[in-house]
Design a protein around this motif. Structure first.
Motif, PDB file in Angstrom:
ATOM      1  N   GLY A   5       0.829  -1.193   0.000  1.00 61.05           N
ATOM      2  CA  GLY A   5       0.000   0.000   0.000  1.00 61.05           C
ATOM      3  C   GLY A   5       0.866   1.246   0.000  1.00 61.05           C
ATOM      4  N   ALA A   6       0.258   2.390   0.303  1.00 59.60           N
ATOM      5  CA  ALA A   6       1.008   3.646   0.276  1.00 59.60           C
ATOM      6  C   ALA A   6       2.161   3.627   1.268  1.00 59.60           C
ATOM      7  CB  ALA A   6       0.065   4.813   0.561  1.00 59.60           C
ATOM      8  N   THR A   7       1.925   3.131   2.474  1.00 60.14           N
ATOM      9  CA  THR A   7       2.985   3.153   3.481  1.00 60.14           C
ATOM     10  C   THR A   7       4.120   2.213   3.106  1.00 60.14           C
ATOM     11  OG1 THR A   7       1.364   3.694   5.193  1.00 60.14           O
ATOM     12  CG2 THR A   7       3.492   2.874   5.921  1.00 60.14           C
ATOM     13  N   GLY A   8       3.804   0.983   2.692  1.00 60.36           N
ATOM     14  CA  GLY A   8       4.856   0.046   2.307  1.00 60.36           C
ATOM     15  C   GLY A   8       5.663   0.537   1.123  1.00 60.36           C
ATOM     16  N   ALA A   9       4.975   1.045   0.091  1.00 59.91           N
ATOM     17  CA  ALA A   9       5.690   1.583  -1.069  1.00 59.91           C
ATOM     18  C   ALA A   9       6.502   2.806  -0.672  1.00 59.91           C
ATOM     19  CB  ALA A   9       4.699   1.929  -2.181  1.00 59.91           C
ATOM     20  N   GLY A  10       5.961   3.620   0.233  1.00 58.30           N
ATOM     21  CA  GLY A  10       6.704   4.786   0.707  1.00 58.30           C
ATOM     22  C   GLY A  10       7.946   4.402   1.482  1.00 58.30           C
ATOM     23  N   ILE A  11       7.862   3.347   2.285  1.00 52.68           N
ATOM     24  CA  ILE A  11       9.039   2.861   3.025  1.00 52.68           C
ATOM     25  C   ILE A  11      10.097   2.346   2.056  1.00 52.68           C
ATOM     26  CG2 ILE A  11       9.857   1.095   4.634  1.00 52.68           C
ATOM     27  CD1 ILE A  11       7.025   1.285   5.956  1.00 52.68           C
ATOM     28  N   ALA A  12       9.670   1.558   1.067  1.00 52.65           N
ATOM     29  CA  ALA A  12      10.630   1.035   0.088  1.00 52.65           C
ATOM     30  C   ALA A  12      11.316   2.178  -0.649  1.00 52.65           C
ATOM     31  CB  ALA A  12       9.911   0.120  -0.907  1.00 52.65           C
ATOM     32  N   ARG A  13      10.546   3.201  -1.018  1.00 54.99           N
ATOM     33  CA  ARG A  13      11.136   4.361  -1.701  1.00 54.99           C
ATOM     34  C   ARG A  13      12.153   5.065  -0.804  1.00 54.99           C
ATOM     35  NH1 ARG A  13       9.022  10.427  -2.234  1.00 54.99           N
ATOM     36  NH2 ARG A  13      10.373  11.106  -3.949  1.00 54.99           N
ATOM     37  N   ASP A  14      11.771   5.309   0.432  1.00 54.17           N
ATOM     38  CA  ASP A  14      12.633   6.037   1.361  1.00 54.17           C
ATOM     39  C   ASP A  14      13.937   5.276   1.580  1.00 54.17           C
ATOM     40  OD1 ASP A  14      13.807   7.290   3.629  1.00 54.17           O
ATOM     41  OD2 ASP A  14      11.858   7.975   4.302  1.00 54.17           O
ATOM     42  N   LEU A  15      13.834   3.975   1.863  1.00 56.97           N
ATOM     43  CA  LEU A  15      15.038   3.189   2.111  1.00 56.97           C
ATOM     44  C   LEU A  15      15.920   3.097   0.877  1.00 56.97           C
ATOM     45  CD1 LEU A  15      13.498   0.297   4.244  1.00 56.97           C
ATOM     46  CD2 LEU A  15      15.109   2.045   5.047  1.00 56.97           C
TER      47      LEU A  15
END
Length: 406
Positions: A12-22
């Motif tokens: 979802g948005a949070t998981g994809a956002g975490i992957a992007r950030d890392l």
């Protein structure tokens, strides 16, 4: 057999956002999702980009976070967002003291507002109910979640991440206090061995996934219905200015509006009742603000499940209070290399991802700072390319089915 440095579970948005950030910090990361991207809560919301006004009188810090992330998402996300503005409307039956308290709280938080009388509100929205006494303009907007999630995943991949859809987590093993293996089913059919760190970003499924590692996450998922009806020309989001209740929001799309929503606890986020009464009540209550929607043709109806954290909901008294997030470190339960991120809302997905990535980087000894608030998402100004990303990741959700080119 992959051995990712960090495994993020949940697309979802949070998981994809975490992957992007890392990935932008140079961390080796694999994201797995059991279906297509945004297939859960993110893609089954009403799509509101909160200004913070909804929570201003209940939780000032969370309202301020919404306002800040509203501005950030507008800056980085381009065509993943529609700048509509919003109106909190007071009907004749509503308590004027609540309106005044919300306006004062918005002022304290720093949320820009402008109060107009009923006549001026009906100039802006001609079909607004005749008994609207006054309204308050706020900087709400609309998110196109399928595009937002897919664009985050593409940016993560562009920085070295692996994105694996249709790859449900089947099981985990724990050895010496650490997750040792994660077995994937579906299209992946693989076992990931000895990840340095595992992030559980599965929304309402967080308890189920954490339990595979012997960890405990207390969730209180609740369902809510959204009803999309034909109604062209509405510009601002409409919010009923009263204590949060069923049917108090109307979200504009191009030729439709989304009416929402209800809040009913569920035991299983996959298997729950979908009550006709919820649809009827949502339409009836939204029609109190915008009467033509009562008889408008229905286009589609869907339910979403909120990933609410039980201890917070119990402490706050349930619905209507803020929707903050919690980052749970399972080292406290003897699983050293795992955390869960729960709660929150679509508007604050990037902030949730940053907090999680900060924790992971602290554990890994990575000192690179977060850059996701400053760098625009790929193809942010190109809706056609964004929709191509959605198709690539099988990411279409019902929230924006009328806005995203299938």
């Amino acid at each position: 057999m992959e051995r990712p440095t960090v495994l993020v579970i949940g697309g979802g948005a949070t998981g994809a956002g975490i992957a992007r950030d890392l990935a932008r910090r140079g961390v080796d990361v694999t994201l797995v999702e059991r279906d297509g991207l945004a297939s859960g809560t993110s893609g089954r919301s009403h799509g509101l980009l909160h200004s913070g006004a909804r929570y201003a009188e209940a939780d000032g810090p969370e309202a301020r976070a919404c306002l800040e992330e509203n501005r950030t998402v507008r800056r980085i996300a381009g065509a993943c967002v529609r700048d509509t503005g919003g109106l909190f409307v007071e009907l004749e039956a509503d308590d004027p003291a609540y309106f005044d308290a919300k306006r004062a709280a918005c002022e304290d938080v720093g949320i820009p507002t402008r109060v107009v009388d009923g006549a001026a509100a009906r100039e802006a929205v001609p079909d607004l109910a005749a008994d609207v006494d006054r309204a308050m303009e706020v900087p709400d907007g609309v998110v196109v979640p399928s595009r937002l999630v897919a664009a985050n995943a593409v940016d993560a991949r562009d920085h070295g991440a692996r994105i694996r859809t249709h790859a449900p987590v089947i099981s985990m093993t724990v050895e010496d206090g650490r997750i040792a293996t994660v077995t994937l089913g579906g299209d992946a059919d693989a076992t990931l061995r000895r990840p340095d760190y595992v992030v559980n970003a599965t929304g309402p499924y967080a308890a189920r996934v954490a339990a595979m590692a012997g960890a405990d996450v207390e969730m209180r998922p609740t369902r809510g219905v959204m009803v999309s009806v034909e109604y062209p020309g509405l510009e601002p989001v409409l919010n009923r200015c009263r204590e949060p209740a069923d049917g108090d929001i109307v979200v504009p799309h191009d030729g439709e509006v989304v009416l929402g929503t209800t809040s009913v606890a569920v035991d299983d986020p996959d298997d729950y009742e979908r009550g006709d009464w919820e649809i009827a009540e949502t339409v009836r209550e939204c029609a109190a603000m915008l009467p033509p929607v009562a008889d408008a043709d229905r286009v589609r109806t869907w339910w979403g499940v909120r990933p609410l954290y039980e201890p917070d909901e119990a402490a706050r008294g349930g619905r209507g209070i803020s929707r903050g997030f919690r980052l749970l470190d399972h080292a406290d339960e003897g699983v050293e290399n795992c955390c869960s991120i729960v709660g929150g809302k679509l508007t604050t997905y990037r902030r949730m991802a940053e907090a999680t990535a900060d924790r992971v980087c602290e554990r890994l000894g990575v000192e690179t700072e977060c850059s996701t608030a400053d760098e625009r998402l790929p193809a942010a100004s190109d809706p056609e390319r964004l929709d191509g990303f959605v198709r690539e990741f099988d990411g279409q959700g019902p929230t924006d089915a009328d806005l995203v080119e299938s």
